[in-house]
Structures are given as C-alpha cells and as structure tokens.
Design a protein around this motif. Structure first.
Motif, PDB file in Angstrom:
ATOM      1  N   ILE A  59       1.036  -1.264   0.137  1.00 41.56           N
ATOM      2  CA  ILE A  59      -0.018   0.066   0.241  1.00 41.56           C
ATOM      3  C   ILE A  59       0.863   1.116  -0.143  1.00 41.56           C
ATOM      4  CG2 ILE A  59      -1.688   1.236   1.269  1.00 41.56           C
ATOM      5  CD1 ILE A  59      -2.854  -1.537   2.473  1.00 41.56           C
ATOM      6  N   VAL A  60       0.893   2.368  -0.961  1.00 38.66           N
ATOM      7  CA  VAL A  60       1.608   3.287  -1.152  1.00 38.66           C
ATOM      8  C   VAL A  60       0.524   4.478  -1.168  1.00 38.66           C
ATOM      9  CG1 VAL A  60       3.161   4.573  -2.573  1.00 38.66           C
ATOM     10  CG2 VAL A  60       3.311   2.072  -2.364  1.00 38.66           C
ATOM     11  N   ALA A  61       0.338   5.109  -0.186  1.00 37.83           N
ATOM     12  CA  ALA A  61      -0.653   6.186   0.024  1.00 37.83           C
ATOM     13  C   ALA A  61      -0.181   7.466   0.546  1.00 37.83           C
ATOM     14  CB  ALA A  61      -1.698   5.617   0.749  1.00 37.83           C
ATOM     15  N   LEU A  91      -7.903   7.333   5.673  1.00 37.85           N
ATOM     16  CA  LEU A  91      -7.991   6.424   4.575  1.00 37.85           C
ATOM     17  C   LEU A  91      -7.055   5.301   4.426  1.00 37.85           C
ATOM     18  CD1 LEU A  91      -9.061   9.230   1.871  1.00 37.85           C
ATOM     19  CD2 LEU A  91     -10.821   7.472   3.127  1.00 37.85           C
ATOM     20  N   ARG A  92      -5.897   5.883   4.735  1.00 35.43           N
ATOM     21  CA  ARG A  92      -4.626   4.720   4.676  1.00 35.43           C
ATOM     22  C   ARG A  92      -4.733   3.963   5.719  1.00 35.43           C
ATOM     23  NH1 ARG A  92       1.078   7.353   4.525  1.00 35.43           N
ATOM     24  NH2 ARG A  92       0.620   7.680   6.889  1.00 35.43           N
ATOM     25  N   GLY A 104      -2.934   5.309  -3.151  1.00 33.87           N
ATOM     26  CA  GLY A 104      -3.727   6.240  -2.816  1.00 33.87           C
ATOM     27  C   GLY A 104      -2.917   7.580  -2.803  1.00 33.87           C
ATOM     28  N   THR A 105      -4.046   8.634  -3.087  1.00 33.30           N
ATOM     29  CA  THR A 105      -3.514   9.993  -3.446  1.00 33.30           C
ATOM     30  C   THR A 105      -4.520  10.988  -3.278  1.00 33.30           C
ATOM     31  OG1 THR A 105      -2.262  11.508  -5.088  1.00 33.30           O
ATOM     32  CG2 THR A 105      -3.852  10.187  -5.975  1.00 33.30           C
ATOM     33  N   THR A 106      -4.179  12.231  -3.051  1.00 29.24           N
ATOM     34  CA  THR A 106      -5.237  13.231  -2.939  1.00 29.24           C
ATOM     35  C   THR A 106      -5.298  13.813  -4.376  1.00 29.24           C
ATOM     36  OG1 THR A 106      -3.132  14.718  -2.352  1.00 29.24           O
ATOM     37  CG2 THR A 106      -4.594  13.839  -0.490  1.00 29.24           C
ATOM     38  N   GLU A 107      -6.196  14.666  -4.665  1.00 27.82           N
ATOM     39  CA  GLU A 107      -6.134  15.447  -5.750  1.00 27.82           C
ATOM     40  C   GLU A 107      -5.682  16.853  -5.437  1.00 27.82           C
ATOM     41  OE1 GLU A 107      -9.818  16.520  -8.542  1.00 27.82           O
ATOM     42  OE2 GLU A 107      -9.990  17.188  -6.180  1.00 27.82           O
ATOM     43  N   ASN A 108      -4.520  17.103  -6.254  1.00 26.17           N
ATOM     44  CA  ASN A 108      -3.785  18.137  -6.018  1.00 26.17           C
ATOM     45  C   ASN A 108      -3.648  18.982  -7.389  1.00 26.17           C
ATOM     46  OD1 ASN A 108      -3.213  16.980  -3.894  1.00 26.17           O
ATOM     47  ND2 ASN A 108      -1.234  17.546  -3.493  1.00 26.17           N
ATOM     48  N   LEU A 109      -4.671  20.317  -7.342  1.00 31.30           N
ATOM     49  CA  LEU A 109      -4.644  20.897  -8.568  1.00 31.30           C
ATOM     50  C   LEU A 109      -4.815  20.133  -9.796  1.00 31.30           C
ATOM     51  CD1 LEU A 109      -1.387  23.051  -8.035  1.00 31.30           C
ATOM     52  CD2 LEU A 109      -3.659  23.706  -7.583  1.00 31.30           C
ATOM     53  N   GLY A 110      -5.754  19.222  -9.667  1.00 24.75           N
ATOM     54  CA  GLY A 110      -6.187  18.553 -10.760  1.00 24.75           C
ATOM     55  C   GLY A 110      -5.327  17.155 -11.098  1.00 24.75           C
ATOM     56  N   TYR A 111      -4.248  16.937 -10.334  1.00 23.49           N
ATOM     57  CA  TYR A 111      -3.317  15.971 -10.612  1.00 23.49           C
ATOM     58  C   TYR A 111      -2.921  15.182  -9.230  1.00 23.49           C
ATOM     59  CZ  TYR A 111       0.860  14.203 -12.907  1.00 23.49           C
ATOM     60  OH  TYR A 111       1.644  13.457 -13.490  1.00 23.49           O
ATOM     61  N   MET A 112      -2.480  13.964  -9.570  1.00 24.71           N
ATOM     62  CA  MET A 112      -1.939  13.276  -8.414  1.00 24.71           C
ATOM     63  C   MET A 112      -1.027  14.106  -7.422  1.00 24.71           C
ATOM     64  SD  MET A 112       0.787  10.695  -9.819  1.00 24.71           S
ATOM     65  CE  MET A 112       0.410  10.547 -11.481  1.00 24.71           C
ATOM     66  N   SER A 113      -0.734  13.588  -6.316  1.00 27.88           N
ATOM     67  CA  SER A 113       0.160  14.381  -5.122  1.00 27.88           C
ATOM     68  C   SER A 113       1.423  14.284  -5.752  1.00 27.88           C
ATOM     69  CB  SER A 113       0.116  13.671  -3.777  1.00 27.88           C
ATOM     70  OG  SER A 113       0.595  12.381  -3.680  1.00 27.88           O
ATOM     71  N   GLY A 114       2.102  15.194  -5.347  1.00 29.55           N
ATOM     72  CA  GLY A 114       3.600  15.374  -6.003  1.00 29.55           C
ATOM     73  C   GLY A 114       4.496  13.996  -5.103  1.00 29.55           C
ATOM     74  N   ALA A 115       3.936  13.719  -4.080  1.00 31.86           N
ATOM     75  CA  ALA A 115       4.774  12.543  -3.429  1.00 31.86           C
ATOM     76  C   ALA A 115       4.360  11.289  -4.151  1.00 31.86           C
ATOM     77  CB  ALA A 115       4.146  12.352  -2.050  1.00 31.86           C
ATOM     78  N   ALA A 126      -4.768  -1.233  -7.578  1.00 30.95           N
ATOM     79  CA  ALA A 126      -6.086  -0.577  -7.503  1.00 30.95           C
ATOM     80  C   ALA A 126      -5.558   0.998  -6.969  1.00 30.95           C
ATOM     81  CB  ALA A 126      -6.981  -1.189  -6.457  1.00 30.95           C
ATOM     82  N   LEU A 127      -6.493   1.804  -6.817  1.00 34.03           N
ATOM     83  CA  LEU A 127      -6.218   3.321  -6.616  1.00 34.03           C
ATOM     84  C   LEU A 127      -7.306   3.899  -5.977  1.00 34.03           C
ATOM     85  CD1 LEU A 127      -4.781   6.037  -7.117  1.00 34.03           C
ATOM     86  CD2 LEU A 127      -6.059   6.188  -9.362  1.00 34.03           C
ATOM     87  N   TYR A 128      -7.335   4.523  -4.781  1.00 30.86           N
ATOM     88  CA  TYR A 128      -8.252   5.444  -4.422  1.00 30.86           C
ATOM     89  C   TYR A 128      -7.805   6.917  -4.269  1.00 30.86           C
ATOM     90  CZ  TYR A 128      -5.946   5.798   0.252  1.00 30.86           C
ATOM     91  OH  TYR A 128      -5.087   5.612   1.318  1.00 30.86           O
ATOM     92  N   ILE A 129      -8.767   7.853  -4.620  1.00 29.78           N
ATOM     93  CA  ILE A 129      -8.260   9.109  -4.909  1.00 29.78           C
ATOM     94  C   ILE A 129      -9.247  10.316  -3.871  1.00 29.78           C
ATOM     95  CG2 ILE A 129      -8.320  11.198  -6.421  1.00 29.78           C
ATOM     96  CD1 ILE A 129      -8.240   9.242  -8.784  1.00 29.78           C
ATOM     97  N   ARG A 130      -8.608  11.008  -2.967  1.00 30.57           N
ATOM     98  CA  ARG A 130      -9.361  11.714  -2.027  1.00 30.57           C
ATOM     99  C   ARG A 130      -9.568  13.140  -2.899  1.00 30.57           C
ATOM    100  NH1 ARG A 130     -12.698  14.048  -0.543  1.00 30.57           N
ATOM    101  NH2 ARG A 130     -12.916  15.617   1.135  1.00 30.57           N
TER     102      ARG A 130
END
Length: 153
Positions: free
Chosen positions: A6-8, A18-19, A58-69, A91-95
């Motif tokens: 799990i990479v979130a 969520l993680r 797992g990622t956040t939505e950052n300016l319409g893109y995935m997190s920089g991390a 699999a993927l989840y997006i906050r």
C-alpha cells in the motif's frame, strides 16, 4: 506468502484515516496468508514494487493531478520495474475535493505504461469528507488482500 504493498499519500488526518482503513481491510482476520506492507510514497521505491504481488495506491487530488509525493514514487520506480512487474494487480483510491478526473487520468496513464492490471475501477472519494470514505477504502484493501489470499490475483 503473497505481499500487498500500500503506497498512499496521507497529508491530513482524513487522508491518514483512509490509509489506515485500507490497511485495516488488508489485514482482515479472514485473510490468512498475505503480508501487508504500508509506505508513504516518499519512502517507497522500486525495491518495494519488485517485492510485492499487488499494489494499492492512494493519493489526494492536487490541482487536478496526483500528489507530488505519488508522482515522485512513480518517477523513481517506473523504469526500474517496467519489465519485471508487468501484469501487477493494482487498485487506486483518490481523495478528491473536486471531481478527481484529472488525477484519475494521470495515474491511469502511468499504470497503462507500466502494463499493470486494474482489479477494479479507481475509487473516487469526491467532495466534502464523509465517514463512508473510510469504509470504502477499508473494503478496497480487503478486496485486494482477499484476491491475493485466494489466488485470484
């Protein structure tokens, strides 16, 4: 023993929930023979991907893109795992505070290039925080781990 990675990215209390929920699902007592490894994207690397049998992102939505991390994780891992991990179940989840479509497209593009195999459509957790988001992340973690445990993936 199969290994689920799990990479979130979890920069806030809610994304940490969520993680933790995804991990809780992956470690469900009914899943008997799956090792679960959880790492933030800046600590995960190609060696972790090479050692896993499925991956949950797992990622956040950052300016319409995935997190920089998460982007950094892909930048460091892409070519190192490209040939050896084709077909990796993922699999993927997006906050997503908004709609998450740009984030989804960006991750899907990278996953397509890696030739990983989606086990289900990305989970988009849109809008204001809802406690049900954690339940959905937990179910996703359980789904991946159970699939590994049963040999489906």
């Amino acid at each position: 023993m199969p290994r689920l990675l799990i990479v979130a990215h979890a920069p806030s209390p809610n994304t940490e929930r969520l993680r933790a929920a995804a991990e809780r699902g992956a470690r469900h007592p009914d899943v008997e023979s799956v090792e679960v490894m959880v790492k933030p994207p800046l600590e995960a690397g190609p060696e972790d991907v090479l050692a896993c049998d499925a991956i949950l992102l797992g990622t956040t939505e950052n300016l319409g893109y995935m997190s920089g991390a998460l982007k950094d994780f892909f930048d460091r891992s892409y070519y190192a795992v490209l040939e050896e991990k084709q077909g990796l179940p993922c699999a993927l989840y997006i906050r997503a505070g908004h709609d998450g479509t740009g984030t989804r497209r960006a991750v899907e593009s990278i996953v397509t290039g890696l030739r990983w195999k989606w086990v289900q459509a990305p989970l988009l957790l849109r809008g204001a925080w809802q406690d049900a988001f954690a339940d959905q992340a937990e179910e996703l973690g359980l789904y991946l781990a159970a699939g590994l445990d049963s040999g489906i993936f």
